[in-house]
Write an enzyme that holds these catalytic residues in place. Structure first.
Site, mmCIF file in Angstrom:
data_model
loop_
_atom_site.group_PDB
_atom_site.id
_atom_site.type_symbol
_atom_site.label_atom_id
_atom_site.label_comp_id
_atom_site.label_asym_id
_atom_site.label_seq_id
_atom_site.Cartn_x
_atom_site.Cartn_y
_atom_site.Cartn_z
ATOM 1 N N GLU A 71 72.411 -95.971 -16.221
ATOM 2 C CA GLU A 71 72.590 -95.885 -14.774
ATOM 3 C C GLU A 71 73.842 -96.625 -14.316
ATOM 4 O O GLU A 71 74.086 -97.769 -14.705
ATOM 5 C CB GLU A 71 71.368 -96.477 -14.069
ATOM 6 C CG GLU A 71 70.077 -95.725 -14.306
ATOM 7 C CD GLU A 71 70.045 -94.411 -13.560
ATOM 8 O OE1 GLU A 71 70.590 -94.337 -12.447
ATOM 9 O OE2 GLU A 71 69.454 -93.452 -14.103
ATOM 10 N N ARG A 79 70.462 -81.857 -12.064
ATOM 11 C CA ARG A 79 70.002 -82.935 -12.952
ATOM 12 C C ARG A 79 69.765 -82.338 -14.328
ATOM 13 O O ARG A 79 68.989 -81.384 -14.484
ATOM 14 C CB ARG A 79 68.711 -83.557 -12.403
ATOM 15 C CG ARG A 79 68.004 -84.549 -13.348
ATOM 16 C CD ARG A 79 68.837 -85.785 -13.571
ATOM 17 N NE ARG A 79 68.062 -86.911 -14.093
ATOM 18 C CZ ARG A 79 67.801 -87.114 -15.385
ATOM 19 N NH1 ARG A 79 68.229 -86.249 -16.299
ATOM 20 N NH2 ARG A 79 67.117 -88.182 -15.746
ATOM 21 N N ASP A 82 68.215 -88.744 -20.480
ATOM 22 C CA ASP A 82 68.307 -89.868 -19.547
ATOM 23 C C ASP A 82 69.507 -90.704 -19.965
ATOM 24 O O ASP A 82 69.561 -91.210 -21.090
ATOM 25 C CB ASP A 82 67.023 -90.703 -19.597
ATOM 26 C CG ASP A 82 66.818 -91.510 -18.335
ATOM 27 O OD1 ASP A 82 67.638 -91.361 -17.402
ATOM 28 O OD2 ASP A 82 65.837 -92.273 -18.275
ATOM 29 N N ARG A 140 67.363 -82.778 -6.169
ATOM 30 C CA ARG A 140 68.183 -82.156 -7.204
ATOM 31 C C ARG A 140 67.400 -81.033 -7.886
ATOM 32 O O ARG A 140 66.197 -80.914 -7.706
ATOM 33 C CB ARG A 140 68.616 -83.204 -8.237
ATOM 34 C CG ARG A 140 69.362 -84.383 -7.639
ATOM 35 C CD ARG A 140 69.638 -85.466 -8.671
ATOM 36 N NE ARG A 140 68.404 -86.045 -9.218
ATOM 37 C CZ ARG A 140 68.365 -87.092 -10.036
ATOM 38 N NH1 ARG A 140 69.492 -87.686 -10.400
ATOM 39 N NH2 ARG A 140 67.215 -87.547 -10.490
#
Length: 303
Positions: free
Chosen positions: A172, A164, A169, A212
């Protein structure tokens, strides 16, 4: 009575009837095997004789005898110490630098914030995470010319580390019953083209709640210049700085400052997902964090 001169002499002189005849002395027979070797009083004992079997045993025992002094000599101790030290050093180097880690669960806690992993990207799952096949030692360890990285899904199953990207960010993709966020496919496509089948180095920070490993990842794109993958995504406008109450990881204050400057630069130019802030789209635009918060609230209401 005298014998006539033509008569043959008697068979045994010992039977001569002459009174003046003396008997011939009889020599005693030698019986060495039965002689008594007990010395007479005042006489020294004879030296024992050594048989062939005993001398053979003494010779063999002298050949098989171990001279322990030779093991304490420098010519024996120094080579032995060097050989033993070399073997232990090779074992230590292999365990610390050349042992392949198959999955995130096998990473020792001593790696976090201290060590990095070199590997090849085998798949990109989303705009901010991917799968890494650990190749310790890189080309010096024989990878890509002596040892091949698997390519099939069955071969890679349970043999890759889920990474990750730290500090960012991305929008999605659709999963877990949630719809796709705007610009999620574009962000995923950009990261796939940027990383897939390339060798990267990941500096590990910690595991997250999804199994992760949060890491800052570097890739060499041009000659010898390495680039921070998360920083490049922010510059291209395909990610935002990670915003959360807990679990935020940047890898240091210096990296956090660079990330926020890159986000502001892309935002001013309307790059990538920031294009949605222009004109009428501004009212409908939401960041990846806002999208996740809204999805979680809707799921809670349905329950």
């Amino acid at each position: 009575m005298r014998w006539l001169f033509w008569a043959s002499p008697p068979q045994n002189d010992s039977h001569d009837a002459s009174p003046n005849a003396h008997p011939r002395p009889i020599k005693p027979q030698r019986r060495e095997a039965h002689q008594d070797h007990t010395p007479a009083p005042g006489q020294a004992a004879p030296e024992p004789t050594i048989s062939n079997a005993q001398s053979s045993r003494d010779w063999n025992s002298s050949l098989n005898a171990t001279d322990w002094k030779q093991f304490t000599e420098p010519k024996t101790i120094i080579p032995t110490a060097l050989l033993t030290g070399g073997i232990l050093l090779c074992v230590h180097i292999h365990r610390k630098y050349l042992r392949r880690i198959p999955e995130a669960g096998y990473i020792s806690p001593s790696y976090f914030r201290r060590r990095s992993l070199l590997g090849k990207v085998t798949s990109v799952g989303d705009g901010d995470n991917f799968r890494l096949y650990h190749t310790p030692g890189g080309r010096l360890g024989g990878w890509e010319w002596l040892r091949k990285v698997p390519t099939g899904k069955n071969e890679l199953r349970n043999r890759t580390i889920h990474i990750r990207l730290a500090g960012i960010d991305a929008p999605e993709l659709p999963h877990f019953g949630r719809p796709a966020q705007p610009y999620s496919h574009e962000a995923h496509t950009w990261l796939t083209n940027y990383l897939l089948n390339r060798r990267v180095r990941a500096f590990l920070y910690r595991p997250d709640q999804y199994g992760r490993v949060v890491a800052t990842v570097y890739v060499r794109r041009w000659l010898l210049f390495k680039q921070d993958v998360g920083l490049q995504m922010l510059k291209q406008g395909w990610a935002t700085v990670y915003e959360a109450k807990t679990g935020v990881e940047f890898g240091g204050a210096e990296l956090e400052r660079k990330y926020r400057d890159a986000e502001a630069w892309a935002k001013r130019r309307g790059l990538g997902l920031w294009e949605g802030l222009k004109g009428k789209k501004k009212e409908k635009w939401e960041s990846p964090r806002e999208f996740k918060t809204r999805m979680a609230a809707e799921e809670a209401q349905r329950k």
